[in-house]
Design a protein around this motif. Structure first.
Motif, PDB file in Angstrom:
ATOM      1  N   PRO A 174       0.849  -1.197   0.000  1.00 47.68           N
ATOM      2  CA  PRO A 174       0.000   0.000   0.000  1.00 47.68           C
ATOM      3  C   PRO A 174       0.884   1.246   0.000  1.00 47.68           C
ATOM      4  CG  PRO A 174      -0.744  -1.578   1.643  1.00 47.68           C
ATOM      5  CD  PRO A 174       0.559  -2.108   1.116  1.00 47.68           C
ATOM      6  N   ARG A 175       0.379   2.318  -0.573  1.00 44.26           N
ATOM      7  CA  ARG A 175       1.205   3.521  -0.764  1.00 44.26           C
ATOM      8  C   ARG A 175       1.834   4.007   0.541  1.00 44.26           C
ATOM      9  NH1 ARG A 175       2.382   7.381  -4.292  1.00 44.26           N
ATOM     10  NH2 ARG A 175       2.661   9.511  -3.586  1.00 44.26           N
ATOM     11  N   TRP A 176       1.052   4.040   1.623  1.00 46.55           N
ATOM     12  CA  TRP A 176       1.577   4.545   2.888  1.00 46.55           C
ATOM     13  C   TRP A 176       2.669   3.629   3.439  1.00 46.55           C
ATOM     14  CZ3 TRP A 176       1.433   1.619   7.316  1.00 46.55           C
ATOM     15  CH2 TRP A 176       0.554   0.517   7.307  1.00 46.55           C
ATOM     16  N   LEU A 177       2.486   2.302   3.259  1.00 40.09           N
ATOM     17  CA  LEU A 177       3.473   1.357   3.756  1.00 40.09           C
ATOM     18  C   LEU A 177       4.748   1.398   2.909  1.00 40.09           C
ATOM     19  CD1 LEU A 177       4.104  -0.802   5.827  1.00 40.09           C
ATOM     20  CD2 LEU A 177       3.046  -2.505   4.323  1.00 40.09           C
ATOM     21  N   ALA A 178       4.579   1.628   1.604  1.00 38.81           N
ATOM     22  CA  ALA A 178       5.748   1.744   0.721  1.00 38.81           C
ATOM     23  C   ALA A 178       6.598   2.951   1.117  1.00 38.81           C
ATOM     24  CB  ALA A 178       5.295   1.860  -0.726  1.00 38.81           C
ATOM     25  N   LEU A 179       5.946   4.056   1.492  1.00 36.49           N
ATOM     26  CA  LEU A 179       6.687   5.246   1.924  1.00 36.49           C
ATOM     27  C   LEU A 179       7.470   4.970   3.206  1.00 36.49           C
ATOM     28  CD1 LEU A 179       4.007   8.022   1.230  1.00 36.49           C
ATOM     29  CD2 LEU A 179       6.119   7.587  -0.056  1.00 36.49           C
ATOM     30  N   VAL A 180       6.831   4.236   4.128  1.00 38.88           N
ATOM     31  CA  VAL A 180       7.522   3.869   5.374  1.00 38.88           C
ATOM     32  C   VAL A 180       8.683   2.936   5.074  1.00 38.88           C
ATOM     33  CG1 VAL A 180       7.288   2.641   7.577  1.00 38.88           C
ATOM     34  CG2 VAL A 180       5.469   4.184   6.810  1.00 38.88           C
ATOM     35  N   ALA A 181       8.437   1.948   4.213  1.00 35.62           N
ATOM     36  CA  ALA A 181       9.460   0.945   3.892  1.00 35.62           C
ATOM     37  C   ALA A 181      10.698   1.589   3.284  1.00 35.62           C
ATOM     38  CB  ALA A 181       8.877  -0.094   2.940  1.00 35.62           C
ATOM     39  N   LYS A 182      10.511   2.611   2.460  1.00 39.20           N
ATOM     40  CA  LYS A 182      11.647   3.227   1.778  1.00 39.20           C
ATOM     41  C   LYS A 182      12.512   4.078   2.704  1.00 39.20           C
ATOM     42  CE  LYS A 182       9.951   3.133  -2.958  1.00 39.20           C
ATOM     43  NZ  LYS A 182       9.631   3.882  -4.187  1.00 39.20           N
ATOM     44  N   THR A 183      12.049   4.300   3.943  1.00 40.34           N
ATOM     45  CA  THR A 183      12.877   5.014   4.909  1.00 40.34           C
ATOM     46  C   THR A 183      13.760   4.062   5.713  1.00 40.34           C
ATOM     47  OG1 THR A 183      11.201   4.905   6.679  1.00 40.34           O
ATOM     48  CG2 THR A 183      11.082   6.771   5.163  1.00 40.34           C
ATOM     49  N   LEU A 184      13.548   2.757   5.591  1.00 43.00           N
ATOM     50  CA  LEU A 184      14.334   1.777   6.338  1.00 43.00           C
ATOM     51  C   LEU A 184      15.730   1.645   5.729  1.00 43.00           C
ATOM     52  CD1 LEU A 184      11.535  -0.901   6.865  1.00 43.00           C
ATOM     53  CD2 LEU A 184      12.328   0.830   8.480  1.00 43.00           C
ATOM     54  N   PRO A 185      16.716   1.219   6.521  1.00 42.19           N
ATOM     55  CA  PRO A 185      18.122   1.292   6.070  1.00 42.19           C
ATOM     56  C   PRO A 185      18.503   0.377   4.911  1.00 42.19           C
ATOM     57  CG  PRO A 185      17.948   0.158   8.182  1.00 42.19           C
ATOM     58  CD  PRO A 185      16.609   0.755   7.910  1.00 42.19           C
ATOM     59  N   THR A 186      17.765  -0.707   4.659  1.00 41.31           N
ATOM     60  CA  THR A 186      18.188  -1.643   3.605  1.00 41.31           C
ATOM     61  C   THR A 186      17.259  -1.666   2.394  1.00 41.31           C
ATOM     62  OG1 THR A 186      17.021  -3.415   4.794  1.00 41.31           O
ATOM     63  CG2 THR A 186      19.394  -3.194   5.187  1.00 41.31           C
ATOM     64  N   THR A 187      16.111  -1.037   2.469  1.00 38.81           N
ATOM     65  CA  THR A 187      15.130  -1.132   1.390  1.00 38.81           C
ATOM     66  C   THR A 187      15.669  -0.621   0.061  1.00 38.81           C
ATOM     67  OG1 THR A 187      13.353  -0.824   3.004  1.00 38.81           O
ATOM     68  CG2 THR A 187      12.789  -0.533   0.694  1.00 38.81           C
ATOM     69  N   GLN A 188      16.207   0.587   0.073  1.00 38.45           N
ATOM     70  CA  GLN A 188      16.717   1.173  -1.168  1.00 38.45           C
ATOM     71  C   GLN A 188      17.901   0.375  -1.698  1.00 38.45           C
ATOM     72  OE1 GLN A 188      15.173   3.371  -2.779  1.00 38.45           O
ATOM     73  NE2 GLN A 188      16.599   4.132  -4.306  1.00 38.45           N
ATOM     74  N   GLY A 189      18.719  -0.134  -0.800  1.00 36.91           N
ATOM     75  CA  GLY A 189      19.853  -0.947  -1.218  1.00 36.91           C
ATOM     76  C   GLY A 189      19.407  -2.213  -1.935  1.00 36.91           C
ATOM     77  N   ILE A 190      18.357  -2.864  -1.429  1.00 31.13           N
ATOM     78  CA  ILE A 190      17.829  -4.080  -2.060  1.00 31.13           C
ATOM     79  C   ILE A 190      17.291  -3.761  -3.449  1.00 31.13           C
ATOM     80  CG2 ILE A 190      15.967  -5.790  -1.930  1.00 31.13           C
ATOM     81  CD1 ILE A 190      16.339  -5.778   1.110  1.00 31.13           C
ATOM     82  N   ILE A 191      16.576  -2.659  -3.558  1.00 32.05           N
ATOM     83  CA  ILE A 191      16.015  -2.256  -4.861  1.00 32.05           C
ATOM     84  C   ILE A 191      17.132  -2.062  -5.883  1.00 32.05           C
ATOM     85  CG2 ILE A 191      14.794  -0.408  -6.083  1.00 32.05           C
ATOM     86  CD1 ILE A 191      13.148   0.026  -3.516  1.00 32.05           C
ATOM     87  N   LEU A 192      18.193  -1.351  -5.484  1.00 33.81           N
ATOM     88  CA  LEU A 192      19.286  -1.062  -6.417  1.00 33.81           C
ATOM     89  C   LEU A 192      20.136  -2.297  -6.718  1.00 33.81           C
ATOM     90  CD1 LEU A 192      20.506   2.503  -5.372  1.00 33.81           C
ATOM     91  CD2 LEU A 192      18.684   1.811  -6.916  1.00 33.81           C
ATOM     92  N   LEU A 193      20.288  -3.183  -5.739  1.00 33.93           N
ATOM     93  CA  LEU A 193      21.017  -4.421  -6.000  1.00 33.93           C
ATOM     94  C   LEU A 193      20.290  -5.262  -7.038  1.00 33.93           C
ATOM     95  CD1 LEU A 193      22.259  -5.524  -2.452  1.00 33.93           C
ATOM     96  CD2 LEU A 193      23.678  -4.979  -4.431  1.00 33.93           C
ATOM     97  N   ARG A 194      18.983  -5.302  -6.949  1.00 33.53           N
ATOM     98  CA  ARG A 194      18.208  -6.039  -7.955  1.00 33.53           C
ATOM     99  C   ARG A 194      18.323  -5.370  -9.325  1.00 33.53           C
ATOM    100  NH1 ARG A 194      13.231  -6.976  -3.776  1.00 33.53           N
ATOM    101  NH2 ARG A 194      13.837  -9.074  -3.051  1.00 33.53           N
TER     102      ARG A 194
END
Length: 261
Positions: A189-209
């Motif tokens: 959900p949009r609100w949960l995605a915004l929260v998730a992207k503030t966590l320390p590893t989320t963006q790293g996982i996205i870019l590694l993929r």
């Protein structure tokens, strides 16, 4: 020079301890495999999909690092407090956070060996391929810097509240479900995605993929702002986590409860 030597000594000591407990390392590898296959069956609705498991493997591996770093920092300080040697560490001329980094590097090295062995077995079993590129290493290092900062926050809370093992475990387990390890953040959900992207590893996982599976070069990730976001997050987490740890250590000293357990 003394600071670097102390960090290297702590790293070497950690590696010796890990080597002396090889059977525990073997059990950890078995547990990694069991949990990963279980996740694969859940995501696949009872079916095992090579493509899905390869996609999940990157996120799951980063979650393993998260769990190891966060729990490791907390466990180290807790063990020193139980042994009555925590105050002696703070009497060292080397800042405590550097000692923690040295110990965490040892944990990181052993964890990397375990995770690489686990990943090789999984990829060989699935007959799948992940393109290992130097861009992935850059993203990994940047992500780990932010993760170390997050670990400092938990370590600082350990100095004040002492028994926070449950909090460390809860935080690490929450990351498994919130940082996109199992499902893409875009499906949240949009609100949960915004929260998730503030966590320390989320963006790293996205870019590694993006780099390991979609073969996107770093300059494209920088151009679209996603790599800049990861760098900014890691700087904030590392700097903020370090400040929180220093503040917690100072507060524990003022309260006279630094070595209290």
């Amino acid at each position: 020079m003394t600071t670097l030597k102390t960090m290297l000594n702590e790293t070497y000591k950690g590696l010796l301890i890990a080597w002396n407990y090889k059977f525990e390392t073997f059990l950890q590898l078995v547990m990694m495999g069991i949990v990963f296959i279980g996740i694969g069956f859940i995501i696949g609705g009872g079916q095992v999909s090579t493509g899905q498991l390869t996609y999940t493997l990157i996120g799951y591996s980063m979650w393993l690092y998260s769990s190891i770093v966060i729990s490791g920092m907390c466990r180290d300080l807790l063990g020193e407090a139980q042994a009555g040697t925590l105050e002696q560490i703070f009497m060292s001329p080397v800042p405590v956070f550097l000692i923690l980094i040295g110990r965490s590097l040892a944990t990181l090295i052993t964890a990397t060996i375990n995770i690489l062995l686990f990943a090789v077995v999984i990829l060989w079993t699935l007959k799948a391929n992940i393109s290992l590129q130097w861009q992935g290493l850059v993203i990994f290092i940047i992500t780990m810097a932010g993760l170390f900062g997050f670990g400092f926050i938990i370590a600082g809370m350990t100095l004040i509240f002492k028994r926070v093992g449950e909090l460390a475990g809860l935080t690490a387990n929450a990351l498994l479900f919130l940082n996109g390890s199992m499902l893409p953040v875009e499906q949240f959900p949009r609100w949960l995605a915004l929260v998730a992207k503030t966590l320390p590893t989320t963006q790293g996982i996205i870019l590694l993929r993006d780099t390991l599976l979609k073969m996107q070069p770093l300059y494209e990730l920088w151009k679209d702002g996603s790599l800049l976001l990861l760098c900014s997050q890691s700087i904030i987490y590392f700097g903020g986590g370090l400040l929180v740890f220093i503040w917690c250590a100072r507060k524990a000293k003022l309260q006279g409860t630094l070595g209290y357990y």
